[in-house]
Design a protein around this motif. Structure first.
Motif, short mmCIF file in Angstrom:
data_model
loop_
_atom_site.label_atom_id
_atom_site.label_comp_id
_atom_site.label_asym_id
_atom_site.label_seq_id
_atom_site.Cartn_x
_atom_site.Cartn_y
_atom_site.Cartn_z
N HIS A 96 -64.77 82.71 -2.64
CA HIS A 96 -65.66 81.72 -3.27
C HIS A 96 -65.01 80.35 -3.19
O HIS A 96 -63.81 80.18 -3.47
CB HIS A 96 -65.91 82.07 -4.74
CG HIS A 96 -66.64 81.00 -5.49
ND1 HIS A 96 -66.07 80.29 -6.53
CD2 HIS A 96 -67.90 80.48 -5.33
CE1 HIS A 96 -66.94 79.41 -7.00
NE2 HIS A 96 -68.06 79.50 -6.28
N SER A 97 -65.78 79.35 -2.79
CA SER A 97 -65.36 77.95 -2.83
C SER A 97 -64.08 77.73 -2.02
O SER A 97 -64.03 78.01 -0.83
CB SER A 97 -65.20 77.54 -4.30
OG SER A 97 -65.06 76.15 -4.43
N VAL A 118 -68.90 82.61 -0.23
CA VAL A 118 -69.81 82.30 -1.33
C VAL A 118 -69.65 80.83 -1.69
O VAL A 118 -68.64 80.43 -2.29
CB VAL A 118 -69.52 83.20 -2.55
CG1 VAL A 118 -70.50 82.88 -3.69
CG2 VAL A 118 -69.62 84.68 -2.17
N ALA A 119 -70.61 79.99 -1.28
CA ALA A 119 -70.52 78.54 -1.50
C ALA A 119 -69.13 78.04 -1.14
O ALA A 119 -68.51 77.27 -1.88
CB ALA A 119 -70.86 78.19 -2.95
N ASP A 161 -71.40 70.58 -16.63
CA ASP A 161 -72.63 70.01 -16.08
C ASP A 161 -72.76 70.18 -14.56
O ASP A 161 -73.87 70.29 -14.04
CB ASP A 161 -72.73 68.52 -16.41
CG ASP A 161 -72.82 68.26 -17.90
OD1 ASP A 161 -73.20 69.19 -18.64
OD2 ASP A 161 -72.50 67.13 -18.33
N HIS A 162 -71.62 70.20 -13.85
CA HIS A 162 -71.69 70.17 -12.40
C HIS A 162 -71.02 71.37 -11.71
O HIS A 162 -71.45 71.78 -10.64
CB HIS A 162 -71.06 68.89 -11.87
CG HIS A 162 -71.68 67.65 -12.44
ND1 HIS A 162 -73.03 67.39 -12.36
CD2 HIS A 162 -71.13 66.61 -13.12
CE1 HIS A 162 -73.29 66.23 -12.95
NE2 HIS A 162 -72.16 65.75 -13.43
N PHE A 163 -69.96 71.91 -12.31
CA PHE A 163 -69.27 73.06 -11.72
C PHE A 163 -69.98 74.36 -12.12
O PHE A 163 -70.16 75.26 -11.30
CB PHE A 163 -67.81 73.09 -12.18
CG PHE A 163 -66.95 74.12 -11.51
CD1 PHE A 163 -66.56 73.97 -10.19
CD2 PHE A 163 -66.49 75.23 -12.21
CE1 PHE A 163 -65.75 74.92 -9.58
CE2 PHE A 163 -65.69 76.17 -11.61
CZ PHE A 163 -65.30 76.02 -10.29
N ALA A 164 -70.38 74.43 -13.38
CA ALA A 164 -71.01 75.65 -13.90
C ALA A 164 -72.49 75.45 -14.18
O ALA A 164 -73.07 76.17 -14.99
CB ALA A 164 -70.29 76.12 -15.17
N HIS A 235 -72.92 76.07 -8.19
CA HIS A 235 -71.72 76.47 -7.45
C HIS A 235 -71.27 77.89 -7.79
O HIS A 235 -70.74 78.60 -6.94
CB HIS A 235 -70.60 75.47 -7.74
CG HIS A 235 -69.41 75.60 -6.84
ND1 HIS A 235 -69.49 75.51 -5.47
CD2 HIS A 235 -68.10 75.82 -7.13
CE1 HIS A 235 -68.29 75.66 -4.94
NE2 HIS A 235 -67.43 75.85 -5.92
N LEU A 236 -71.48 78.29 -9.02
CA LEU A 236 -70.97 79.61 -9.47
C LEU A 236 -72.04 80.69 -9.32
O LEU A 236 -72.38 81.39 -10.28
CB LEU A 236 -70.48 79.52 -10.91
CG LEU A 236 -69.31 78.57 -11.16
CD1 LEU A 236 -68.90 78.60 -12.63
CD2 LEU A 236 -68.12 78.92 -10.27
#
Length: 258
Positions: A96-97, A118-119, A161-164, A235-236
């Motif tokens: 992932h990532s 995965v992303a 707000d942006h990662f999760a 993203h997650l």
């Protein structure tokens, strides 16, 4: 006059320039695997796979989640290789990532039969991935990176707000609490091999990703000629869409077909 089948093949090669006979194709039956090694990304730990693991275990797969130190590419690859050394046969390697960089290097291991991104990042051998990524939009999470004493973390607003994004609030706060700092220069590491050039690959694109550009993800998936799915996820996706991610891993393991 040329044979009609030959003409059709020539037309297809012109219309679909990304198709190559030398690369794995989505229609190729994946080799059966009995093991899965899961590799987490930056600002996370092995627990980020907790929602995916039960699906894989229920299908009879032996699952190992690597705990990356996130101190350097070499250290993360070494941790992944130690996990691969403990597997007893064909293994699907999942990243992932940031871990996409790790599995692109460690995936050359002969036990690895398929790669699942995965992303994830998916650099070519020796590629300057930062330069590649700069061709795509800078995502909002970058503004929340904070560096102290040589290690970087995400601020709470950036993480939530942006990662999760797309993860239930209660769960997102737990993930923030267990966030693992990364070496500030972690992303500067370059791979020496691109395992996706020789191994069948799968890719899950996150359409609402605010950490890694979805267009960058699509570019990477197309470049590696991966079997690709797109999810309405941040993203997650391994947290918010564990069933879909597990199904893709099972397909890579030869346990399920579309």
């Amino acid at each position: 006059m040329k044979h009609p089948v030959l003409i059709l093949a020539l037309l297809l090669s012109t219309v679909l320039p990304g198709v190559s006979s030398a690369a794995p194709t989505p229609s190729a039956a994946p080799e059966a695997a009995r093991n899965v090694v899961l590799v987490h990304g930056a600002w996370a730990d092995g627990s980020s796979w907790a929602e995916v693991v039960p699906y894989l275990q229920a299908a009879g797969l032996r699952v190992t989640a690597v705990q990356n130190p996130l101190t350097s590419l070499a250290d993360d690859v070494a941790a992944t290789r130690r996990a691969l050394a403990q597997q007893d046969g064909p293994t699907v390697l999942v990243g992932h990532s940031w871990a996409g960089t790790v599995i692109s290097e460690a995936g050359a291991d002969p036990k690895v039969t398929a790669l699942v991104y995965v992303a994830a990042r998916a650099p070519d051998a020796g590629e300057d991935f930062a330069a590649l990524a700069s061709r795509f939009p800078t995502m909002p999470v970058r503004a929340g990176v904070e560096t102290h004493d040589g290690y970087s973390v995400l601020s709470e607003p950036a993480f939530l707000d942006h990662f999760a994004n797309g993860v239930p609030a209660r769960q997102a706060h737990v993930l923030y609490a267990v966030q693992q700092p990364i070496a500030a220069d972690l992303f500067a590491g370059k791979t020496t091999v691109a395992a996706w050039r020789s191994k069948p690959s799968w890719y899950a694109v996150s359409r609402d990703d605010q950490t890694t550009s979805p267009d960058l993800q699509r570019f990477l998936a197309e470049r590696m000629k991966a079997t690709t799915v797109e999810l309405d996820s941040g993203h997650l996706s391994l947290v918010s869409h564990p069933k879909e991610i597990a199904e893709m891993i099972l397909e890579a393991a030869g346990k399920r077909t579309r």
